[in-house]
Design a protein around this motif. Structure first.
Motif, PDB file in Angstrom:
ATOM      1  N   ARG A 152      47.722  35.386  61.514  1.00  0.00           N
ATOM      2  CA  ARG A 152      48.400  36.472  60.811  1.00  0.00           C
ATOM      3  C   ARG A 152      49.912  36.389  60.953  1.00  0.00           C
ATOM      4  N   HIS A 206      53.785  38.564  59.467  1.00  0.00           N
ATOM      5  CA  HIS A 206      54.435  39.608  58.670  1.00  0.00           C
ATOM      6  C   HIS A 206      55.894  39.221  58.513  1.00  0.00           C
ATOM      7  N   TYR A 264      52.215  41.036  54.489  1.00  0.00           N
ATOM      8  CA  TYR A 264      51.323  40.572  55.570  1.00  0.00           C
ATOM      9  C   TYR A 264      50.543  39.413  54.983  1.00  0.00           C
ATOM     10  N   TYR A 324      49.592  44.094  59.797  1.00  0.00           N
ATOM     11  CA  TYR A 324      49.711  43.120  60.888  1.00  0.00           C
ATOM     12  C   TYR A 324      49.164  43.716  62.182  1.00  0.00           C
TER      13      TYR A 324
END
Length: 466
Positions: A274, A276, A316, A399
């Motif tokens: 992940r 952002h 994101y 996030y």
């Protein structure tokens, strides 16, 4: 007595339409009809919600879940504002969010209305606010306005000839002849709109739409609807912000086909799978489909070549490593369908977690479905971005709730009663292939379990469990 609204398409009828793109004269006429009883029913968007006395309506029928608890109560509250009994009915669609609400009514009835999200430090919004504030009162040489450096912004406005100060310690004073509030839109970040001009008989303006929606709704050959009357766009003047339309009799409407590419510019924070950060979004309407009324059959299509729209915003993004893609026991097309189906469901859950409207966030998937030189498939990236220039704070929370987002997405897909995918989970038929649901679930299982493909090549990335 002569009708004050003679010549307005649709005319004064018992059943009317209502939305933000209608001209003020038409909206005031419909509101007056609701108050005095001349209009018995109105088919409306959420434009008929705030600050309007809409009369003594008895029933509110919602076509689908509005997206948030607050919006649902607000639309239900259109009826019963005076006295007497009223009723509110919600007819759920096949959309995932609608199905979740009807299957889990406690989510709606037992929960509090959601919080509102806005980023007051969004530069697009902040600069307009500083302009309006400077018009009202001068800014001192040390005054602040939000977190960004207001003095630096005032310096830029000075270069544009909007404000001026006599010395280093003198206040910033508005010096331009314009009234800055006139250019501030309450409906969108940008105040740049497209005007719709009817040229059927005499030239007249019949509506307007915001700049972002313009290419998708006013492209050449698009069907534009005003209170049930159909118009076809003959020409879109992109530079002049005008769409010229002509009345038409047809049995279909149009929907735009948009290509969107998202490129990361700056990563604010990152962890396994992940990220952002700030992104550059390029979107372009490349075609359209003709959809028949009532049956929703696709009865035709066409190609378009319109200018690109560019936007810097925040996003994101979920990265599906090459090792995960390579571990899927599916053909390349089915793997791709799995990513598309996963992205579709991910956005629905994101709306629920963020408590926002579907138009507040955008979705894009990278197009890397090619094999590397070593034979391994490429990683895939799903972007969920703020659909507003500069971003307004929607993508950042995703996030932080990354694990919850994936878990809820898996639940949404797995608990759907369909066999191979549907609009309630991975998308409507034709949007993905027959193995999209199975492939999407397999991707989520690997990501959430932290499983690694033992046969992956050296390009395989490590999967870290949550």
């Amino acid at each position: 007595m002569k009708d004050d609204f003679e010549g307005v398409p649709g005319g004064p009828e018992k059943i009317r339409g209502y939305r933000g793109g209608y001209l003020p004269l038409r909206r005031r006429e419909i509101e007056k009809g609701l108050r005095d009883g001349a209009v018995r029913a109105v088919v409306s968007t959420n434009a008929l919600e705030l600050g309007i006395d809409i009369g003594a309506l008895d029933v509110s029928i919602m076509a689908g879940y509005p997206g948030t608890i607050a919006a649902t109560w607000q639309r239900a509250g259109r009826a019963g504002r005076r006295s007497g009994r009223s009723a509110a009915v919600m007819v759920a669609s096949s959309a995932p969010l609608d199905q979740f609400v009807v299957r889990n009514p406690s989510y709606f009835f037992d929960a509090s209305p959601e919080r509102a999200l806005i980023d007051p430090d969004n530069l697009h919004i902040l600069v307009d606010h500083i302009k309006c504030a400077a018009f009202e009162l001068p800014f001192s040489a040390t005054e602040t306005f939000g977190r960004p450096d207001a003095q630096e912004i005032l310096g830029i406005l000075s270069e544009q000839g909007l404000v001026h100060r006599a010395g280093e310690e003198a206040p910033w004073t508005w010096t331009n002849e314009s009234y800055p509030a006139d250019s501030v839109s309450l409906r969108s970040v940008s105040s740049d709109n497209f005007v719709i001009v009817d040229i059927t008989q005499e030239t007249r303006v019949i509506g307007e739409t915001d700049f972002t929606s313009g290419p998708g709704t006013l492209h050449p050959k698009a069907i534009y609807i005003v209170e049930g009357q159909l118009f076809q766009v003959e020409r879109l003047d992109f530079e002049g912000r005008k769409a010229f339309v002509r009345s038409i009799d047809c049995d279909y409407y149009t929907t735009a086909i948009t290509y969107t590419k998202v490129t990361p510019i700056d990563t604010f924070v990152s962890a396994p799978l992940r990220s952002h950060g700030e992104v550059h979004v390029v979107s372009r309407v490349v075609g359209f489909k003709k959809i028949k009324f009532y049956t929703n059959e696709n009865v035709g299509s066409g190609e378009l070549d319109l200018p690109e729209q560019q936007m810097h915003t925040t996003a994101y993004w979920l990265t599906i490593p090459a090792g995960v893609m390579g571990a899927l026991p599916f053909a390349s097309d089915d793997r791709r369908d799995g990513v598309v189906g996963l992205a579709f469901a991910l956005k629905q859950v994101a709306q629920l977690l963020l408590m926002c409207d579907a138009h507040d966030i955008g979705l894009s998937i990278n197009s890397e479905e090619t094999k590397t030189a070593s034979g391994a498939v490429a990683p895939q990236t799903i972007f969920v971005y703020d659909n507003y220039p500069g971003g307004i704070g929607f993508s950042a929370p995703l996030y932080d709730v990354h694990g919850e987002l994936l878990a809820h997405t898996r639940t949404l897909i797995a608990e759907c009663e369909c066999e191979s995918g549907c609009p309630g989970c991975v998308g409507p038929i034709g949007h993905t292939g027959p193995l999209a649901k199975a492939a999407a679930l397999r991707i989520l299982d690997i990501l959430t379990d932290g499983t690694k493909d033992t046969k992956a090549t050296k390009d395989t990335e490590e999967i870290v469990p949550f």
